[in-house]
Design a protein around this motif. Sequence first.
Motif, PDB file in Angstrom:
ATOM      1  N   ASP A 100       0.829  -1.205   0.000  1.00  0.00           N
ATOM      2  CA  ASP A 100       0.000   0.000   0.000  1.00  0.00           C
ATOM      3  C   ASP A 100       0.865   1.257   0.000  1.00  0.00           C
ATOM      4  N   GLU A 101       1.934   1.237   0.778  1.00  0.00           N
ATOM      5  CA  GLU A 101       2.832   2.384   0.838  1.00  0.00           C
ATOM      6  C   GLU A 101       3.506   2.594  -0.512  1.00  0.00           C
ATOM      7  N   LEU A 102       3.903   1.493  -1.153  1.00  0.00           N
ATOM      8  CA  LEU A 102       4.535   1.589  -2.462  1.00  0.00           C
ATOM      9  C   LEU A 102       3.577   2.205  -3.471  1.00  0.00           C
ATOM     10  N   ARG A 103       2.325   1.748  -3.461  1.00  0.00           N
ATOM     11  CA  ARG A 103       1.336   2.304  -4.392  1.00  0.00           C
ATOM     12  C   ARG A 103       1.124   3.792  -4.137  1.00  0.00           C
ATOM     13  N   ARG A 104       1.119   4.178  -2.864  1.00  0.00           N
ATOM     14  CA  ARG A 104       0.903   5.584  -2.538  1.00  0.00           C
ATOM     15  C   ARG A 104       2.039   6.446  -3.077  1.00  0.00           C
ATOM     16  N   ARG A 105       3.248   5.964  -2.962  1.00  0.00           N
ATOM     17  CA  ARG A 105       4.403   6.752  -3.363  1.00  0.00           C
ATOM     18  C   ARG A 105       4.502   6.926  -4.873  1.00  0.00           C
ATOM     19  N   VAL A 106       4.001   5.964  -5.637  1.00  0.00           N
ATOM     20  CA  VAL A 106       4.121   6.059  -7.089  1.00  0.00           C
ATOM     21  C   VAL A 106       2.805   6.430  -7.763  1.00  0.00           C
ATOM     22  N   ALA A 107       1.750   6.622  -6.969  1.00  0.00           N
ATOM     23  CA  ALA A 107       0.416   6.848  -7.546  1.00  0.00           C
ATOM     24  C   ALA A 107       0.374   8.068  -8.445  1.00  0.00           C
ATOM     25  N   GLY A 108       1.079   9.120  -8.083  1.00  0.00           N
ATOM     26  CA  GLY A 108       1.000  10.351  -8.860  1.00  0.00           C
ATOM     27  C   GLY A 108       2.024  10.440  -9.976  1.00  0.00           C
ATOM     28  N   THR A 109       2.710   9.349 -10.266  1.00  0.00           N
ATOM     29  CA  THR A 109       3.776   9.374 -11.269  1.00  0.00           C
ATOM     30  C   THR A 109       3.428   8.474 -12.448  1.00  0.00           C
ATOM     31  N   ASP A 110       3.488   9.021 -13.644  1.00  0.00           N
ATOM     32  CA  ASP A 110       3.352   8.217 -14.860  1.00  0.00           C
ATOM     33  C   ASP A 110       4.735   7.663 -15.172  1.00  0.00           C
ATOM     34  N   ILE A 111       4.977   6.450 -14.716  1.00  0.00           N
ATOM     35  CA  ILE A 111       6.326   5.891 -14.793  1.00  0.00           C
ATOM     36  C   ILE A 111       6.806   5.793 -16.237  1.00  0.00           C
ATOM     37  N   GLU A 112       5.958   5.357 -17.150  1.00  0.00           N
ATOM     38  CA  GLU A 112       6.382   5.229 -18.542  1.00  0.00           C
ATOM     39  C   GLU A 112       6.749   6.579 -19.143  1.00  0.00           C
ATOM     40  N   ASP A 113       5.984   7.597 -18.833  1.00  0.00           N
ATOM     41  CA  ASP A 113       6.292   8.936 -19.343  1.00  0.00           C
ATOM     42  C   ASP A 113       7.639   9.406 -18.815  1.00  0.00           C
ATOM     43  N   PHE A 242       9.757  -3.784 -10.493  1.00  0.00           N
ATOM     44  CA  PHE A 242       9.417  -3.602  -9.088  1.00  0.00           C
ATOM     45  C   PHE A 242       8.168  -2.759  -8.860  1.00  0.00           C
ATOM     46  N   LEU A 243       7.893  -1.811  -9.769  1.00  0.00           N
ATOM     47  CA  LEU A 243       6.879  -0.798  -9.476  1.00  0.00           C
ATOM     48  C   LEU A 243       5.607  -0.878 -10.307  1.00  0.00           C
ATOM     49  N   THR A 244       5.609  -1.607 -11.407  1.00  0.00           N
ATOM     50  CA  THR A 244       4.400  -1.621 -12.240  1.00  0.00           C
ATOM     51  C   THR A 244       3.786  -2.998 -12.285  1.00  0.00           C
TER      52      THR A 244
END
Length: 244
Positions: A100-113, A242-244
Amino acid sequence: MALSADGGPDDRLAPVLRPVRAGNGFEEALEQILQILRLGLVPGGGRLPAERMLAERLGVSRVTLREVLRVLQDQGLVEARRGRYGGTFVLPRTDAGGEDELRRRVAGTDIEDVLRFREVLEVGAAGLCAAHGLSGERAGRLREALAGTADAPLAEYRRRDTLLHLTLAELCGSPSLTAQYASVRATVNGLLDCIPLLVRNLEHSQRQHTALVEAVLDGDADGAREMMREHCAGTAALLRGFLT
């Protein structure tokens, strides 16, 4: 033919398992197996395909595959069991709070972009530096930044790695590119902080850094762009895994 959790044919893994590209075998193999785990294609308690079959499917050596499995074991994702019914088994996911913490930290980031923009800027900067040529004090700055990564303690590596890449961006002669790169690199570092430092990846990155700097200083623009593209792809594979 795809492989099942017990080593036999299974189409469930076909969309994920594929031969890795040359240059980033460890990172891309890790990315693919992480995808299998995150997608639940092998459930908790299930066994991954046999090492020989996985290595053949991914197109990597058994040594590389074992290093990948060791990372997964260190992260508490799998465990190795010996004996007649041994193998590598997926552990049930119990760290819901961590996820849940991991999702929160990356939620606002478009990783592919972020990854694509970073690659465009880095490849462009490397090509410009090589095409325009670096000599004297400017070449010395790049060599010094590379040397700083070579002897960096593990805890300092990412900071010195950032300084090397920022130096290259600054030396390309475009203040606009440098500013944009500084911004996207801050985002990339935030993502990197979400994943573990992997010694095998750092060793591989360092070899790529050395080849990149050599190409830049030799004035080999095509070689510098290609090496930087490969370097960015390795980082991207880890972050996606790790993140997607």
